[in-house]
Design a protein around this motif. Structure first.
Motif, PDB file in Angstrom:
ATOM      1  N   ILE A   1      -9.985   0.184  -6.031  1.00 54.16           N
ATOM      2  CA  ILE A   1     -11.173  -0.662  -6.227  1.00 54.16           C
ATOM      3  C   ILE A   1     -12.246   0.163  -6.930  1.00 54.16           C
ATOM      4  N   HIS A   2     -12.451   1.357  -6.409  1.00 55.71           N
ATOM      5  CA  HIS A   2     -13.488   2.252  -6.938  1.00 55.71           C
ATOM      6  C   HIS A   2     -13.277   2.525  -8.419  1.00 55.71           C
ATOM      7  N   GLU A   3     -11.978   2.631  -8.812  1.00 55.45           N
ATOM      8  CA  GLU A   3     -11.664   2.917 -10.219  1.00 55.45           C
ATOM      9  C   GLU A   3     -11.563   1.655 -11.053  1.00 55.45           C
ATOM     10  N   GLY A   4     -11.854   0.514 -10.450  1.00 47.04           N
ATOM     11  CA  GLY A   4     -11.817  -0.738 -11.197  1.00 47.04           C
ATOM     12  C   GLY A   4     -10.389  -1.200 -11.490  1.00 47.04           C
ATOM     13  N   LYS A   5      -9.397  -0.618 -10.800  1.00 55.08           N
ATOM     14  CA  LYS A   5      -8.001  -1.003 -11.068  1.00 55.08           C
ATOM     15  C   LYS A   5      -7.565  -2.032 -10.025  1.00 55.08           C
ATOM     16  N   MET A   6      -8.053  -3.255 -10.185  1.00 55.13           N
ATOM     17  CA  MET A   6      -7.844  -4.275  -9.162  1.00 55.13           C
ATOM     18  C   MET A   6      -6.374  -4.632  -8.969  1.00 55.13           C
ATOM     19  N   THR A   7      -5.591  -4.714 -10.062  1.00 59.27           N
ATOM     20  CA  THR A   7      -4.188  -5.094  -9.867  1.00 59.27           C
ATOM     21  C   THR A   7      -3.457  -4.028  -9.044  1.00 59.27           C
ATOM     22  N   ASP A   8      -3.839  -2.758  -9.245  1.00 56.28           N
ATOM     23  CA  ASP A   8      -3.246  -1.686  -8.418  1.00 56.28           C
ATOM     24  C   ASP A   8      -3.648  -1.856  -6.960  1.00 56.28           C
ATOM     25  N   ALA A   9      -4.916  -2.194  -6.734  1.00 56.79           N
ATOM     26  CA  ALA A   9      -5.395  -2.381  -5.356  1.00 56.79           C
ATOM     27  C   ALA A   9      -4.560  -3.447  -4.662  1.00 56.79           C
ATOM     28  N   VAL A  10      -4.293  -4.544  -5.382  1.00 51.05           N
ATOM     29  CA  VAL A  10      -3.501  -5.637  -4.820  1.00 51.05           C
ATOM     30  C   VAL A  10      -2.089  -5.162  -4.503  1.00 51.05           C
ATOM     31  N   THR A  11      -1.488  -4.463  -5.450  1.00 48.87           N
ATOM     32  CA  THR A  11      -0.108  -4.011  -5.265  1.00 48.87           C
ATOM     33  C   THR A  11       0.024  -3.090  -4.060  1.00 48.87           C
ATOM     34  N   VAL A  12      -0.901  -2.138  -3.950  1.00 49.13           N
ATOM     35  CA  VAL A  12      -0.860  -1.206  -2.814  1.00 49.13           C
ATOM     36  C   VAL A  12      -1.034  -1.957  -1.495  1.00 49.13           C
ATOM     37  N   LEU A  13      -2.026  -2.822  -1.459  1.00 47.34           N
ATOM     38  CA  LEU A  13      -2.333  -3.555  -0.229  1.00 47.34           C
ATOM     39  C   LEU A  13      -1.153  -4.428   0.187  1.00 47.34           C
ATOM     40  N   LYS A  14      -0.613  -5.172  -0.763  1.00 47.55           N
ATOM     41  CA  LYS A  14       0.441  -6.129  -0.432  1.00 47.55           C
ATOM     42  C   LYS A  14       1.788  -5.459  -0.183  1.00 47.55           C
ATOM     43  N   ASP A  15       1.875  -4.199  -0.524  1.00 46.95           N
ATOM     44  CA  ASP A  15       3.130  -3.499  -0.246  1.00 46.95           C
ATOM     45  C   ASP A  15       3.389  -3.459   1.266  1.00 46.95           C
ATOM     46  N   LYS A  16       2.313  -3.306   2.029  1.00 44.19           N
ATOM     47  CA  LYS A  16       2.475  -3.222   3.482  1.00 44.19           C
ATOM     48  C   LYS A  16       2.051  -4.504   4.193  1.00 44.19           C
ATOM     49  N   ASN A  17       1.107  -5.232   3.592  1.00 43.54           N
ATOM     50  CA  ASN A  17       0.533  -6.387   4.284  1.00 43.54           C
ATOM     51  C   ASN A  17       0.707  -7.648   3.448  1.00 43.54           C
ATOM     52  N   ALA A  18       1.581  -8.553   3.907  1.00 46.09           N
ATOM     53  CA  ALA A  18       1.865  -9.767   3.133  1.00 46.09           C
ATOM     54  C   ALA A  18       0.758 -10.804   3.255  1.00 46.09           C
ATOM     55  N   LEU A  19      -0.163 -10.617   4.187  1.00 48.63           N
ATOM     56  CA  LEU A  19      -1.185 -11.637   4.434  1.00 48.63           C
ATOM     57  C   LEU A  19      -2.602 -11.048   4.416  1.00 48.63           C
ATOM     58  N   PRO A  20      -2.987 -10.338   3.335  1.00 53.45           N
ATOM     59  CA  PRO A  20      -4.272  -9.641   3.360  1.00 53.45           C
ATOM     60  C   PRO A  20      -5.478 -10.571   3.397  1.00 53.45           C
TER      61      PRO A  20
END
Lengths: 456, 216
Positions: free
Chosen positions: A57-76
């Motif tokens: 998020i800090h680096e403005g890389k939102m798609t990466d943020a989503v990918t990392v988050l959803k890797d472990k949590n299917a219902l963020p």
């Protein structure tokens, strides 16, 4: 976190918390010092890679943020709204002892909401591995079932979720109110799980339409029970069956799943009296009371037998309720309901309590204060004392062991029950708890089921 | 046969149309065994649930005497079907436009007073009809089963909307029933709880008729 003003939000079902703007998210994300120990990850029941998604998020890389988050949590989008982060990841944050922990929950919500609004920007997901040829039946499409299903389908297994209601999501749809967790978001998350290849069968009441043994005999190699704790508890005091006395399950289901607040566009109304009492002190009682306000009640009470310090509800929800004008009557216990002679409740006999020594739960035991009886003028009651598992599964499944409370006995780290090929997780094992702990149980069971299926 | 908004909406559907959701069977099945002689009493629309019960009782070896009653001739249906699984069928209408004039409790009482040995009565219909069947059979000490019809939401035991009191204990009709011992049922409570949404039911009907009027 910006919120709707109390006076305004007490009259509508729109979400209370309005979410971060990108500027607020960027600012909060920059507070994370990316400490090497990463204690927040341990504090998360599904071990989300928290520092990594915050860095993105800090680096403005939102798609990466989503990918990392959803890797472990299917219902963020759900966790970001209803997790008690203050007692989980945020409680472990290195910055806790300094200014304040990083607002991990709010950042999680920000990422999930961004993804929902920017689907086209997301790269295609990781392709699934080749099918293993194994099939798993997941019973219940609440948080435990959805998470187990998502993790299993990612391993290449065939997964079918059997849901008793006419819509997926379980307690996320029927229990948690619209203004805390919009149903559109829940359906978005359910659809995400389906899009990974999970089959969702609705109107399927396992234990009635099919038994677990029938499923195992008809092509399923393993079963995961995620049927929750949906059996309501009543006070069992005289007069409790009068009109106008509801279980919290009925109150919340009619309101949130069946849209009572949109009657007559929906045919499932509620009788909303002018003076409503919600009995209990947990999140469900808060939800019921706050729904009552929004449904048009003039005075809403929370009636709790212990004091404010012992309330099990999330502090944030208690504060929201107080701000919205709900009146808290502590150290009060109903003993009888009075009716108007025509079958409608019109009063509640109560007795005052005082606190004694701690009981088995560690909280101070409420003791009756003799001679302190009084009557509250009430014309609607919502009984929110808690719930236990619906006995339907246990009573129709040979070989499944349960406790005296009706919860299914399962190994804490794997979810395995004593019945061959059957796992269980979430409220059906622990009794009523949280969305995220159900998700953690779903994850652990999926990992163990995967091991079992691959060894066959 | 259609009473409220939803049954009227259902009545407008044609073959090939669909509804959003359907599930079942829910609740506990009716207990079937060879009791000896069973009287099945169907009030109006309730010939629908009585029919499979009468048939199963007959197949189990019981003598089956059936009583089918409705307010008038137009509301009688499945008469031949019920007759085909009964040793005897009596049809009544309140207004005498078909069959015997009177309420179902009259032939019921006559059967119990006669030399006919009756081991079980199964009575299904509107609550007031079931209540009066219970009153009729009570002095004769004949076991009587009724199928309670309180308001229900999910039908799987999660909400308690369908609470009834039987033998002083609260039961959920959707999972503990719907069949209960008629002589133990708190009929007044059932009737009161069924009236909970009368106002809203009327409003929904008026709203719907108004909307239909726009598109008719």
């Amino acid at each position: 976190m910006p919120r709707q003003e109390a006076v305004v939000r007490a009259k509508n079902f729109k979400e209370v918390a309005l979410g971060y703007t990108p500027e607020m998210a960027g600012e909060e994300a920059s507070r994370c010092i990316q400490c090497p120990k990463r204690p927040c990850v341990e504090g998360c029941p599904v071990n989300v890679d928290i520092p990594e998604f915050i860095k993105a998020i800090h680096e403005g890389k939102m798609t990466d943020a989503v990918t990392v988050l959803k890797d472990k949590n299917a219902l963020p989008g759900i966790c970001g709204r209803v997790c008690p982060q203050e007692s989980q990841c945020e409680a472990k944050c290195t910055l806790l002892k300094q200014k304040a922990p990083v607002a991990i929950g709010r950042l999680e919500r920000f990422v999930a909401d961004w993804e929902r609004q920017n689907k086209a920007a997301m790269p295609p997901g990781t392709p699934l591995p080749p099918p293993t040829g194994k099939k798993v039946a997941v019973i219940g499409s609440g948080p435990a079932g959805l998470t187990a299903a998502a993790d299993l389908v990612k391993k290449g297994h065939g997964v079918t979720i059997f849901e008793a209601l006419h819509v997926g999501g379980g307690v996320l749809m029927y229990g948690i109110p619209e203004f805390r967790l919009p149903k559109e978001i829940v359906q978005n998350e359910v659809n995400f799980v389906k899009s990974m290849g999970v089959e969702l069968v609705l109107d399927a009441v396992v234990g009635k339409c099919d038994t677990i043994d029938e499923l195992l005999a008809n092509g399923y190699d393993a079963v995961f029970l995620g049927t929750g704790a949906g059996l309501p508890m009543f006070l069992n005091v005289p007069g409790e069956n009068a009109n106008g006395i509801y279980s919290a399950n009925e109150w919340l289901t009619r309101t949130n799943l069946m849209k009572a607040y949109l009657f007559p566009n929906y045919d499932t109304p509620l009788k909303v009296g002018k003076r409503i009492a919600a009995i209990g002190g947990g999140n469900v009682a808060m939800d019921a009371a706050r729904c009552a306000l929004r449904l048009g009640a003039e005075e809403v009470y929370i009636v709790y037998r212990r004091s404010e310090a012992e309330l099990p509800a999330r502090r944030e929800e208690v504060e929201n309720a107080m701000e919205e004008g709900i009146i808290f009557k502590f150290l009060t216990n109903p003993t009888k309901f009075l009716d108007d002679g025509k079958g409608w409740v019109n009063g509640m006999e109560c007795i005052e309590m005082e606190l004694g020594e701690p009981d088995a739960s560690g909280r101070r035991r409420p003791i009756v204060k003799k001679g302190s009886e009084f009557v509250m003028q009430i014309n609607t009651v919502v009984v929110a004392l808690g719930t236990t598992p619906n006995p339907l599964i246990a009573s129709t499944t040979e070989g499944l062991k349960t406790t005296n409370h009706g919860t299914v006995i399962a190994d804490e780290s794997t979810g395995k029950t004593v019945k061959d090929k059957v796992w269980a997780g979430g409220d059906i094992v622990t009794g009523a708890a949280t969305v995220i702990s159900a998700m953690g149980a779903g994850k652990r069971a999926a990992a163990d089921i995967d091991k079992f299926l691959l060894n066959k | 046969m259609e009473v409220g908004k939803t049954t009227r909406e259902l009545g407008l559907l044609q073959t090939g149309d669909s509804i959003m959701s359907l599930t079942g069977p829910l609740g506990l099945p009716t207990h079937i065994e060879n009791y000896g002689a069973v009287v099945c009493v169907a009030g109006g629309f309730a010939v629908a649930p009585i029919m499979p019960i009468a048939r199963a009782m007959k197949q189990a070896g019981n003598k089956v005497i059936s009583i089918l009653g409705a307010r008038n001739k137009e509301l009688i249906f499945w008469e031949d079907e019920l007759r085909s699984v009964s040793d005897k069928l009596i049809v009544t209408t309140d207004d005498g436009t078909y069959g015997r004039k009177g309420l179902v409790t009259e032939p019921l009482k006559e059967i119990l007073e006669s030399s006919e040995k009756v081991n079980l009565v199964v009575a299904i219909g509107p609550s007031v009809m079931m209540k009066f069947c219970a009153r009729t059979t009570q002095p004769f000490g004949v076991k009587t089963i009724v199928s309670l019809n309180p308001i229900m939401v999910d039908g799987t035991g999660m909400c308690g909307c369908c609470r009834v009191v039987v033998n002083g204990q609260t039961k959920f009709a959707c999972v503990d029933g719907p069949d209960f011992d008629a002589h133990q049922v708190d009929w007044d409570l059932l009737a009161a709880r069924q009236r909970t949404y009368l106002e809203e039911e009327k409003q929904a009907m008026e709203n719907w008729q108004c909307q239909c009027g726009k598109y008719a």
